[in-house]
Scaffold this motif. Sequence first.
Motif, short mmCIF file in Angstrom:
data_model
loop_
_atom_site.label_atom_id
_atom_site.label_comp_id
_atom_site.label_asym_id
_atom_site.label_seq_id
_atom_site.Cartn_x
_atom_site.Cartn_y
_atom_site.Cartn_z
N UNK A 392 17.58 8.10 16.95
CA UNK A 392 17.25 8.61 18.28
C UNK A 392 16.08 7.83 18.88
N UNK A 393 15.10 7.45 18.05
CA UNK A 393 13.97 6.66 18.52
C UNK A 393 14.42 5.31 19.09
N UNK A 394 15.31 4.65 18.37
CA UNK A 394 15.80 3.35 18.82
C UNK A 394 16.51 3.47 20.16
N UNK A 395 17.39 4.46 20.28
CA UNK A 395 18.14 4.62 21.53
C UNK A 395 17.22 5.03 22.68
N UNK A 396 16.23 5.85 22.36
CA UNK A 396 15.28 6.28 23.39
C UNK A 396 14.39 5.12 23.84
N UNK A 468 20.16 -6.10 24.06
CA UNK A 468 18.82 -6.15 23.49
C UNK A 468 18.69 -5.60 22.08
N UNK A 469 19.76 -5.04 21.53
CA UNK A 469 19.59 -4.36 20.25
C UNK A 469 19.14 -5.30 19.14
N UNK A 470 19.68 -6.50 19.09
CA UNK A 470 19.33 -7.42 18.00
C UNK A 470 17.83 -7.63 17.93
N UNK A 471 17.21 -7.95 19.07
CA UNK A 471 15.77 -8.20 19.08
C UNK A 471 14.99 -6.90 18.84
N UNK A 472 15.47 -5.81 19.41
CA UNK A 472 14.76 -4.54 19.26
C UNK A 472 14.77 -4.08 17.80
N UNK A 473 15.91 -4.20 17.15
CA UNK A 473 16.00 -3.75 15.76
C UNK A 473 15.15 -4.62 14.85
N UNK A 475 12.43 -6.19 15.69
CA UNK A 475 11.04 -5.83 15.95
C UNK A 475 10.67 -4.53 15.25
N UNK A 476 11.57 -3.52 15.32
CA UNK A 476 11.30 -2.24 14.68
C UNK A 476 11.24 -2.36 13.17
N UNK A 477 12.08 -3.21 12.58
CA UNK A 477 12.04 -3.40 11.14
C UNK A 477 10.71 -4.02 10.72
N UNK A 478 10.21 -4.96 11.52
CA UNK A 478 8.90 -5.55 11.22
C UNK A 478 7.80 -4.51 11.33
N UNK A 479 7.91 -3.65 12.36
CA UNK A 479 6.91 -2.58 12.52
C UNK A 479 6.89 -1.65 11.32
#
Length: 498
Positions: A392-396, A468-473, A475-479
Motif C-alpha cells: 500500500x505504501x508503494x502504491x500510495x 515509474x515502478x522500476x525506479x521507485x522499487x 529506491x525503496x529497496x535501498x531505503x
Amino acid sequence: MAKVGVDSIAGDFVDFLNASPTAFHAVAEAKLRLKEAGYEHISEREDWVLKPGGKYFFTRNHSTIIAFAIGQRFVAGNGFHIVGAHTDSPCLKIKPISKVVKGEFLEVGVQTYGGGLWHTWFDRDLTVAGRILIKLKKDGSDVYTHKLVRIQEPIMRIPTLAIHMDRSVMEGFKFNTQSNLVPVLATSIKNELQKLVGENIIVDQSDSTEKTNLSSNKHHLLLLKLIADQAGCEPDEICDFELQLCDTQPSIIGGALKEFIFSGRLDNLCMSFCSLKALIDATSAHGSLDQESGVRMVALFDHEEVGSNSAQGAASPAMFDALSRITQCFSSDSMLLAKAIQRSFVVSADMAHALHPNYMDKHEENHQPKMHGGLVIKHNANQRYATNAITSFIFREIADKHNLPIQDFVVRNDMACGSTIGPILASGVGVRTVDVGAPQLSMHSIREVCAVDDIRHSYEHFKAYFNEFTQLDAKNQRRLLSSFEFAYHITGMDLSLS
C-alpha cells in the motif's frame, strides 16, 4: 448554463463498454486496441521468440488476455510490473437445453452466473450475445470456427407480476430464480400466424423440416434462426454456443453535470479498460521502453465472479506460465524465475464500494470511499484482500508524486467481505500484491454507476505505475536496506530483509 464537456478518456471508456457486452467481446476489443498499438499476437501453443523492446499478447479461451511489453534493459531475473483485472460480470447465461414453453409463451431457460442483483433484470429490454461454434464446409471437409455474435435489437424480457396480483411485493420483491427469472422470447400464437402467412422466419419447432446441429428439441428454432442471421450462417451450421443475456440500453455519460457513467459491467470492465489503456499509452511513445529493465504487463482474467477456478481464471497457471516463459526466453537458468517473482509486483484492480448516500451506515465510519476521490486501496486483516503495509505504501507513493487522490477501504466488522484475484495471485504465484479499485455504486446491478473523474484518476495512476515502478522499487529497496543496516548497528539485532 454552460455546456459541460465530456472527458476524452471517459468517452473512450464508454465506447469500450458498448463494444463489450460479454467477456469474449471485451477480449476481442482489447486485441484490436493492442494490435493498433503495435503489440504482436503470440500463441501459447507455439514457441516464443521474444526480444527486449518487444510488445506481445496472448489469449486463453478468447475470454482472458495477457499483454506485456519488455524493457530494452530487461534481463532474465528482473521483475514484472503487473495490473490484474477481470473481464466477466454477473449475468444470465443460456442453458444447454433452453427450450421452455409455458402458458403459450416461448421462454428461454437461463442460469445465474455470479452474484448478480437479479431483481434489476426484470422489466429490461434484453438481447443475447456471446460466441458460437460453426461448422462450415471447406474443400469438401468440415471446418469448425469460433464467431462472436450480438443481436442489437431487444428480443427478450423478464416481466414482473402486477402489484394487483401480489400486494406483498410492497414488503419486498421476492422471486424464485428458477421459475420466475425466465425471459419471454415470443408467444406460441404468433409462431403459428408467422407460419401461416409464409414469413421467412421458421418458428414452428414441431413441424419444421430444417435440421440443426443444435437440436430444436433443445432450443427454440426461432432463437437459433435469430442467432444464425446475425452470424451470417444457417441454423444447421451452429454446433454449440456460449450466450448470455444483455441489456440493450447503451452505456452513457450522464448526470446533471455529466459526472457519472451509467452502464452495466463497470465491475470490472472499468479497471480492465483503465489498465489496458495505461499499458498501451505507457509503451507507445518512441523510447518509452529504453530505460525499462522490467516487463510491464496487464492480465485480464475470466471467471473472477465465480471463484477464478478455470483454465482461464486467475487461479489457473496462466500468470505463472507467462512469467516463466518470458524469463526462459532470455535464460535457461531455472533459478532466475524465483528471483523475478520476488522482484515483481501486482496491482489487483477491481471496483470498490463507494459511500451510498441512502445507506451510509453500511460503511465503516473511518473508511468511506467517495466518488471522484480516486482509487481505493482495499485492506482486510483476514486476507480477503492481499494488501499489506509495504504494497500500500508503494502504491500510495505513486499517487503522492503525481498529486493523485487516493482512498482506503475496510469493511465493517459485522459484514462479510468480498474478495478479488489479489489473494489468488499473491498466494498462487508468491508475488507482492496490492488490492485497489475505483469507487462505484449499484455493484452487480444490470445498471451500475461510477464517476467520470475516477476513470481519469485510475488511468493516470496505472500509467504512472508502469512508467515509474522500476525506479521507485529500486529506491525503496535501498531505503529499506539502509534502515535495516542502521538498526542492526544500533541494536545488534538481525533485521535482514528475509
